[in-house]
Design a protein around this motif. Structure first.
Motif, PDB file in Angstrom:
ATOM      1  N   ASN A  86       1.436  -2.303  -6.755  1.00 48.99           N
ATOM      2  CA  ASN A  86       0.524  -1.757  -7.784  1.00 48.99           C
ATOM      3  C   ASN A  86      -0.615  -2.720  -8.138  1.00 48.99           C
ATOM      4  OD1 ASN A  86       2.123  -3.606  -9.102  1.00 48.99           O
ATOM      5  ND2 ASN A  86       2.408  -2.384 -10.938  1.00 48.99           N
ATOM      6  N   LYS A  87      -0.676  -3.853  -7.462  1.00 46.16           N
ATOM      7  CA  LYS A  87      -1.742  -4.824  -7.739  1.00 46.16           C
ATOM      8  C   LYS A  87      -2.788  -4.876  -6.625  1.00 46.16           C
ATOM      9  CE  LYS A  87       0.213  -6.011 -11.532  1.00 46.16           C
ATOM     10  NZ  LYS A  87       1.211  -7.069 -11.661  1.00 46.16           N
ATOM     11  N   THR A  88      -2.604  -4.046  -5.621  1.00 44.75           N
ATOM     12  CA  THR A  88      -3.477  -4.172  -4.442  1.00 44.75           C
ATOM     13  C   THR A  88      -4.933  -3.824  -4.732  1.00 44.75           C
ATOM     14  OG1 THR A  88      -2.671  -1.992  -3.810  1.00 44.75           O
ATOM     15  CG2 THR A  88      -1.724  -3.877  -2.649  1.00 44.75           C
ATOM     16  N   LYS A  89      -5.166  -2.911  -5.691  1.00 49.77           N
ATOM     17  CA  LYS A  89      -6.552  -2.517  -5.966  1.00 49.77           C
ATOM     18  C   LYS A  89      -7.341  -3.716  -6.514  1.00 49.77           C
ATOM     19  CE  LYS A  89      -9.186   1.220  -8.144  1.00 49.77           C
ATOM     20  NZ  LYS A  89     -10.097   0.592  -9.086  1.00 49.77           N
ATOM     21  N   LEU A  90      -6.779  -4.382  -7.512  1.00 44.50           N
ATOM     22  CA  LEU A  90      -7.469  -5.537  -8.101  1.00 44.50           C
ATOM     23  C   LEU A  90      -7.670  -6.650  -7.079  1.00 44.50           C
ATOM     24  CD1 LEU A  90      -6.027  -5.953 -11.713  1.00 44.50           C
ATOM     25  CD2 LEU A  90      -8.408  -5.496 -11.035  1.00 44.50           C
ATOM     26  N   ILE A  91      -6.701  -6.834  -6.219  1.00 45.46           N
ATOM     27  CA  ILE A  91      -6.836  -7.879  -5.198  1.00 45.46           C
ATOM     28  C   ILE A  91      -7.967  -7.515  -4.231  1.00 45.46           C
ATOM     29  CG2 ILE A  91      -5.702  -9.046  -3.261  1.00 45.46           C
ATOM     30  CD1 ILE A  91      -3.057  -8.803  -4.813  1.00 45.46           C
ATOM     31  N   ALA A  92      -7.968  -6.264  -3.778  1.00 41.85           N
ATOM     32  CA  ALA A  92      -8.995  -5.833  -2.807  1.00 41.85           C
ATOM     33  C   ALA A  92     -10.394  -5.907  -3.400  1.00 41.85           C
ATOM     34  CB  ALA A  92      -8.701  -4.413  -2.333  1.00 41.85           C
ATOM     35  N   GLU A  93     -10.490  -5.719  -4.718  1.00 44.36           N
ATOM     36  CA  GLU A  93     -11.805  -5.713  -5.365  1.00 44.36           C
ATOM     37  C   GLU A  93     -12.324  -7.109  -5.696  1.00 44.36           C
ATOM     38  OE1 GLU A  93     -11.392  -1.391  -7.652  1.00 44.36           O
ATOM     39  OE2 GLU A  93     -11.079  -3.242  -8.771  1.00 44.36           O
ATOM     40  N   ASN A  94     -11.423  -8.079  -5.831  1.00 45.44           N
ATOM     41  CA  ASN A  94     -11.844  -9.380  -6.349  1.00 45.44           C
ATOM     42  C   ASN A  94     -11.805 -10.544  -5.372  1.00 45.44           C
ATOM     43  OD1 ASN A  94     -12.335  -9.338  -9.476  1.00 45.44           O
ATOM     44  ND2 ASN A  94     -10.685  -7.872  -9.051  1.00 45.44           N
ATOM     45  N   PHE A  95     -11.066 -10.385  -4.297  1.00 49.52           N
ATOM     46  CA  PHE A  95     -10.859 -11.529  -3.403  1.00 49.52           C
ATOM     47  C   PHE A  95     -11.555 -11.308  -2.066  1.00 49.52           C
ATOM     48  CE2 PHE A  95      -7.707 -12.113  -6.610  1.00 49.52           C
ATOM     49  CZ  PHE A  95      -7.510 -13.480  -6.677  1.00 49.52           C
ATOM     50  N   SER A  96     -11.836 -12.404  -1.362  1.00 53.77           N
ATOM     51  CA  SER A  96     -12.355 -12.235   0.000  1.00 53.77           C
ATOM     52  C   SER A  96     -11.291 -12.571   1.051  1.00 53.77           C
ATOM     53  CB  SER A  96     -13.625 -13.052   0.222  1.00 53.77           C
ATOM     54  OG  SER A  96     -13.430 -14.390  -0.117  1.00 53.77           O
ATOM     55  N   TRP A  97     -10.209 -13.233   0.604  1.00 56.36           N
ATOM     56  CA  TRP A  97      -9.097 -13.540   1.500  1.00 56.36           C
ATOM     57  C   TRP A  97      -7.772 -13.220   0.809  1.00 56.36           C
ATOM     58  CZ3 TRP A  97      -8.554 -16.454   6.247  1.00 56.36           C
ATOM     59  CH2 TRP A  97      -9.763 -16.873   6.818  1.00 56.36           C
TER      60      TRP A  97
END
Ligand SMILES: *Cc1c(COP(=O)(O)O)cnc(C)c1O
Length: 224
Positions: A86-97
């Motif tokens: 359930n955290k994948t959206k925030l990770i995909a939006e904020n990180f480059s790696w």
């Protein structure tokens, strides 16, 4: 507060020394400064001293810091913590790696949430090379199957492997990771990264082919 600058140059010297011993060009090893739990001022200080790649583990905290540090235009953010789906959206939006992909569901969700407008998310697959119950990561024989799934995701770029060998692991463990990374390279030309090595095992990791070392407390001081 100039201690961060001094610590960084000390760690860079350690990397250089390990590269010299291993007969490697020191440009082939990148330092990821692990800034988890550390305040924005500490990250800014490292940035001013020339550091660009930062590693974070705790999502809520890191998303707030990334927003506050948007003016550090050349900073790149690497997610290195365990991933809940359930955290994948925030990770995909904020990180480059992302270094810690350990199952297909996470890869597929990161791919769905990464905007087509963004550059693809650079990802490493985490391998539980010492087969520890306490650590996430796939086993060696699951690597190729998961790599295939990642490679089919158009908003992800498969960059390589990540591992946290157990304390006092023999050099053969590190060499195993290197061999696994070479195998992956032979299948996928986008692979160029072996994320392995922390403060206490930097030298053996570099000797065994690491291209990213992840160092926190030696740069920013001990965490509370
Ligand atoms: C915290 C952390 C590091 C850095 O550890 P230090 O002991 O602070 O150098 C490296 N890799 C991962 C995955 C971490 O969680």
């Amino acid at each position: 507060m100039t201690h961060i600058k001094n610590n960084l140059s000390h760690v860079q010297q350690q990397i250089q020394l390990a590269c010299n011993k291993a007969n490697r060009d020191h440009h082939s090893v990148n330092l990821l400064a692990v800034s988890k739990t550390k305040p924005c001022v500490a990250i800014e200080e490292a940035y001013l001293a020339g550091q660009r790649a930062f590693g974070e583990n705790y999502l809520q905290e890191s998303v707030e810091k990334i927003a506050q540090l948007a003016h550090l235009s050349e900073a790149s953010w690497h997610f290195i913590g365990p991933i809940q789906s359930n955290k994948t959206k925030l990770i995909a939006e904020n990180f480059s790696w992302v270094h810690t992909i350990d199952r297909a569901k996470i890869a597929i969700r990161l791919n769905e949430h990464r905007s087509d407008q963004d550059t693809p998310l650079n990802v490493c697959l985490q391998v539980n090379i010492s087969s520890e119950d306490s650590k996430s990561g796939v086993s060696k024989d699951e690597v190729l199957a998961l790599a295939q799934i990642i490679n089919d995701c158009k908003n992800l770029t498969l960059r390589g492997l990540m591992a946290i060998p157990e304390k006092q692991a023999p050099q053969s463990t590190y060499e195993e990771m290197n061999a696994l990374c070479d195998l992956l390279k032979a299948h996928y030309p986008s692979v160029d990264t072996l994320s392995m090595g922390m403060s206490n095992d930097l030298e053996v990791a570099i000797k065994s082919g690491a291209t990213i070392v992840r160092i926190g407390s030696a740069i920013f001081g001990a965490r509370a």
